[in-house]
Motif scaffolding. Sequence first.
Motif, PDB file in Angstrom:
ATOM      1  N   THR A 129     101.952 -86.590  23.912  1.00  0.00           N
ATOM      2  CA  THR A 129     102.616 -87.866  24.145  1.00  0.00           C
ATOM      3  C   THR A 129     102.368 -88.355  25.564  1.00  0.00           C
ATOM      4  O   THR A 129     101.780 -87.675  26.393  1.00  0.00           O
ATOM      5  N   GLY A 130     102.850 -89.587  25.836  1.00  0.00           N
ATOM      6  CA  GLY A 130     102.713 -90.145  27.182  1.00  0.00           C
ATOM      7  C   GLY A 130     101.296 -90.545  27.538  1.00  0.00           C
ATOM      8  O   GLY A 130     100.908 -90.470  28.701  1.00  0.00           O
ATOM      9  N   SER A 131     100.526 -91.021  26.568  1.00  0.00           N
ATOM     10  CA  SER A 131      99.113 -91.343  26.817  1.00  0.00           C
ATOM     11  C   SER A 131      98.957 -92.407  27.891  1.00  0.00           C
ATOM     12  O   SER A 131      99.481 -93.521  27.760  1.00  0.00           O
ATOM     13  N   LYS A 132      98.252 -92.055  28.956  1.00  0.00           N
ATOM     14  CA  LYS A 132      97.926 -92.991  30.042  1.00  0.00           C
ATOM     15  C   LYS A 132      96.637 -92.493  30.671  1.00  0.00           C
ATOM     16  O   LYS A 132      96.611 -91.419  31.275  1.00  0.00           O
ATOM     17  N   ALA A 174      82.589 -94.491  37.871  1.00  0.00           N
ATOM     18  CA  ALA A 174      84.015 -94.754  37.697  1.00  0.00           C
ATOM     19  C   ALA A 174      84.790 -93.442  37.686  1.00  0.00           C
ATOM     20  O   ALA A 174      84.264 -92.381  37.325  1.00  0.00           O
ATOM     21  N   LEU A 175      86.021 -93.521  38.122  1.00  0.00           N
ATOM     22  CA  LEU A 175      86.906 -92.350  38.166  1.00  0.00           C
ATOM     23  C   LEU A 175      87.901 -92.431  37.019  1.00  0.00           C
ATOM     24  O   LEU A 175      88.568 -93.446  36.831  1.00  0.00           O
ATOM     25  N   LEU A 176      87.994 -91.357  36.237  1.00  0.00           N
ATOM     26  CA  LEU A 176      88.926 -91.286  35.115  1.00  0.00           C
ATOM     27  C   LEU A 176      90.048 -90.312  35.466  1.00  0.00           C
ATOM     28  O   LEU A 176      89.798 -89.150  35.772  1.00  0.00           O
ATOM     29  N   SER A 177      91.297 -90.811  35.443  1.00  0.00           N
ATOM     30  CA  SER A 177      92.459 -89.978  35.753  1.00  0.00           C
ATOM     31  C   SER A 177      93.343 -89.870  34.520  1.00  0.00           C
ATOM     32  O   SER A 177      93.676 -90.879  33.885  1.00  0.00           O
ATOM     33  N   PHE A 178      93.739 -88.662  34.182  1.00  0.00           N
ATOM     34  CA  PHE A 178      94.609 -88.408  33.042  1.00  0.00           C
ATOM     35  C   PHE A 178      96.046 -88.364  33.551  1.00  0.00           C
ATOM     36  O   PHE A 178      96.472 -87.379  34.148  1.00  0.00           O
ATOM     37  N   LEU A 179      96.806 -89.430  33.309  1.00  0.00           N
ATOM     38  CA  LEU A 179      98.178 -89.539  33.794  1.00  0.00           C
ATOM     39  C   LEU A 179      99.192 -89.214  32.709  1.00  0.00           C
ATOM     40  O   LEU A 179     100.396 -89.293  32.934  1.00  0.00           O
ATOM     41  N   GLY A 180      98.740 -88.844  31.553  1.00  0.00           N
ATOM     42  CA  GLY A 180      99.590 -88.469  30.432  1.00  0.00           C
ATOM     43  C   GLY A 180      98.710 -87.924  29.327  1.00  0.00           C
ATOM     44  O   GLY A 180      97.478 -87.935  29.430  1.00  0.00           O
ATOM     45  N   GLY A 181      99.345 -87.440  28.258  1.00  0.00           N
ATOM     46  CA  GLY A 181      98.563 -86.868  27.165  1.00  0.00           C
ATOM     47  C   GLY A 181      97.858 -85.585  27.564  1.00  0.00           C
ATOM     48  O   GLY A 181      96.867 -85.199  26.937  1.00  0.00           O
TER      49      GLY A 181
END
Length: 212
Positions: free
Chosen positions: A31-34, A19-26
């Motif tokens: 803040t902006g956890s995604k 699986a691919l994990l992308s950090f789009l926030g935080g």
Amino acid sequence: MSEAAPNPLSAGPTAPRPALLSFLGGVGTVTGSKFLVESDHARILLDCGLFQGFANLRRRNRERFARDAADVQAVVVTHAHLDHCGYLPRLVRQGFRGPVLASAHTARLAGIVLRDSARLQMEAARHANEHGWSKHRPAKPLYDDSDVEKTQAFFDPAPTCCSWSPRTATAATTRSPRGRSSPPLSGGPSPGTAPSSSPPSPSTAPRSSCTN
């Protein structure tokens, strides 16, 4: 005599890709956890929060989501802080139609937090239009009460007494937010079965690790 070409149908099953994990926030801020988890079978977003703090962070809330929102199959909300759930109405506005999985208490608190967030943003937009301090003409809120109402329809409270795994979350994405019934998540009680009244042992009691 030339060798026969290998038959692709005779080969064994293809190994699943990781699986691919992308950090789009935080990232670079608390803040902006995604956090987006993508596999061959599912695309699941862990938390969907607003950026807070300096103006350059808050402006990121108006950017379009980094993926096609309609392709996100489910959102898992860990808790009801605004920086973990506050972007949900924006995601729904952009086409997300999957379940928002959370505990019943988190879902209830998130509804309060989102309604309050919409009210504050609507008040700020009205004040900006009356006093002319926004560069936008007219100033508009990130979302309003109607967006929050639509978002709440997608909350699908999940039992908190069951074990969680990526397979469990993937199976949960097949559930309709409202309407069709579905079997309990793996390890959860059957419908109509009361949970155990005995308290958890110290070694198994949940601990809060939230510091922001």
